[in-house]
Design a protein around this motif. Sequence first.
Motif, PDB file in Angstrom:
ATOM      1  N   UNK A 142       1.075  -1.274  -0.100  1.00 20.51           N
ATOM      2  CA  UNK A 142      -0.052   0.092   0.217  1.00 20.51           C
ATOM      3  C   UNK A 142       0.799   1.336   0.011  1.00 20.51           C
ATOM      4  N   UNK A 143       0.775   2.170  -1.005  1.00 22.47           N
ATOM      5  CA  UNK A 143       1.411   3.354  -1.173  1.00 22.47           C
ATOM      6  C   UNK A 143       0.455   4.615  -0.956  1.00 22.47           C
ATOM      7  N   UNK A 144       0.654   5.292   0.111  1.00 18.08           N
ATOM      8  CA  UNK A 144       0.031   6.539   0.276  1.00 18.08           C
ATOM      9  C   UNK A 144       0.582   7.775  -0.213  1.00 18.08           C
ATOM     10  N   UNK A 145      -0.098   8.417  -1.172  1.00 16.44           N
ATOM     11  CA  UNK A 145       0.475   9.756  -1.751  1.00 16.44           C
ATOM     12  C   UNK A 145      -0.308  10.762  -1.096  1.00 16.44           C
ATOM     13  N   UNK A 146       0.481  11.873  -1.029  1.00 16.01           N
ATOM     14  CA  UNK A 146      -0.092  13.190  -0.635  1.00 16.01           C
ATOM     15  C   UNK A 146       0.058  14.277  -1.717  1.00 16.01           C
ATOM     16  N   UNK A 147      -0.600  15.299  -1.683  1.00 20.61           N
ATOM     17  CA  UNK A 147      -0.372  16.387  -2.681  1.00 20.61           C
ATOM     18  C   UNK A 147       0.344  17.464  -2.191  1.00 20.61           C
ATOM     19  N   UNK A 148       0.783  17.416  -0.873  1.00 19.31           N
ATOM     20  CA  UNK A 148       1.548  18.408  -0.285  1.00 19.31           C
ATOM     21  C   UNK A 148       3.069  17.917  -0.497  1.00 19.31           C
ATOM     22  N   UNK A 149       3.656  18.406  -1.606  1.00 18.48           N
ATOM     23  CA  UNK A 149       4.988  17.888  -1.864  1.00 18.48           C
ATOM     24  C   UNK A 149       6.121  18.714  -1.263  1.00 18.48           C
ATOM     25  N   UNK A 150       5.724  20.054  -0.966  1.00 17.56           N
ATOM     26  CA  UNK A 150       6.637  21.059  -0.261  1.00 17.56           C
ATOM     27  C   UNK A 150       7.170  20.509   1.141  1.00 17.56           C
ATOM     28  N   UNK A 151       6.370  19.891   1.653  1.00 18.27           N
ATOM     29  CA  UNK A 151       6.890  19.678   3.270  1.00 18.27           C
ATOM     30  C   UNK A 151       7.591  18.230   2.987  1.00 18.27           C
ATOM     31  N   UNK A 152       7.696  17.676   1.950  1.00 20.49           N
ATOM     32  CA  UNK A 152       8.200  16.313   1.906  1.00 20.49           C
ATOM     33  C   UNK A 152       9.748  16.429   1.138  1.00 20.49           C
ATOM     34  N   UNK A 153      10.034  17.748   0.824  1.00 25.04           N
ATOM     35  CA  UNK A 153      11.239  17.897   0.180  1.00 25.04           C
ATOM     36  C   UNK A 153      12.344  17.576   1.033  1.00 25.04           C
ATOM     37  N   UNK A 154      13.436  17.027   0.602  1.00 16.80           N
ATOM     38  CA  UNK A 154      14.685  16.571   1.593  1.00 16.80           C
ATOM     39  C   UNK A 154      15.935  17.478   1.087  1.00 16.80           C
ATOM     40  N   UNK A 155      16.653  17.857   1.815  1.00 14.83           N
ATOM     41  CA  UNK A 155      17.934  18.323   1.480  1.00 14.83           C
ATOM     42  C   UNK A 155      18.800  17.747   0.778  1.00 14.83           C
ATOM     43  N   UNK A 156      19.441  18.354  -0.269  1.00 12.22           N
ATOM     44  CA  UNK A 156      20.471  17.796  -1.301  1.00 12.22           C
ATOM     45  C   UNK A 156      21.749  18.407  -1.003  1.00 12.22           C
ATOM     46  N   UNK A 157      22.536  17.583   0.060  1.00  9.97           N
ATOM     47  CA  UNK A 157      23.644  17.703   0.309  1.00  9.97           C
ATOM     48  C   UNK A 157      24.840  17.169  -0.392  1.00  9.97           C
TER      49      UNK A 157
END
Length: 64
Positions: free
Chosen positions: A27-42
């Motif tokens: 089961x994969x849960x998708x949300x439309x709020x992509x801004x809060x799921x952004x990870x830092x690219x270091x």
Amino acid sequence: MKRILLASVMALAAASAAIAPSQAETVVVKTDNHMHMMKKHCRTRVVTHWRHHHKVTETVKVCN
């Protein structure tokens, strides 16, 4: 005869109980709020500069 029939029904129930978890779907849960799921690219970066008349090379971690 009843015992053979009962044993075969119990064996069938046990086999189906063992097979059911292996056929379960993921089961994969998708949300439309992509801004809060952004990870830092270091990444690491090599910086060379002069300090007290000596050349110094440092590795610095840079994140977006």
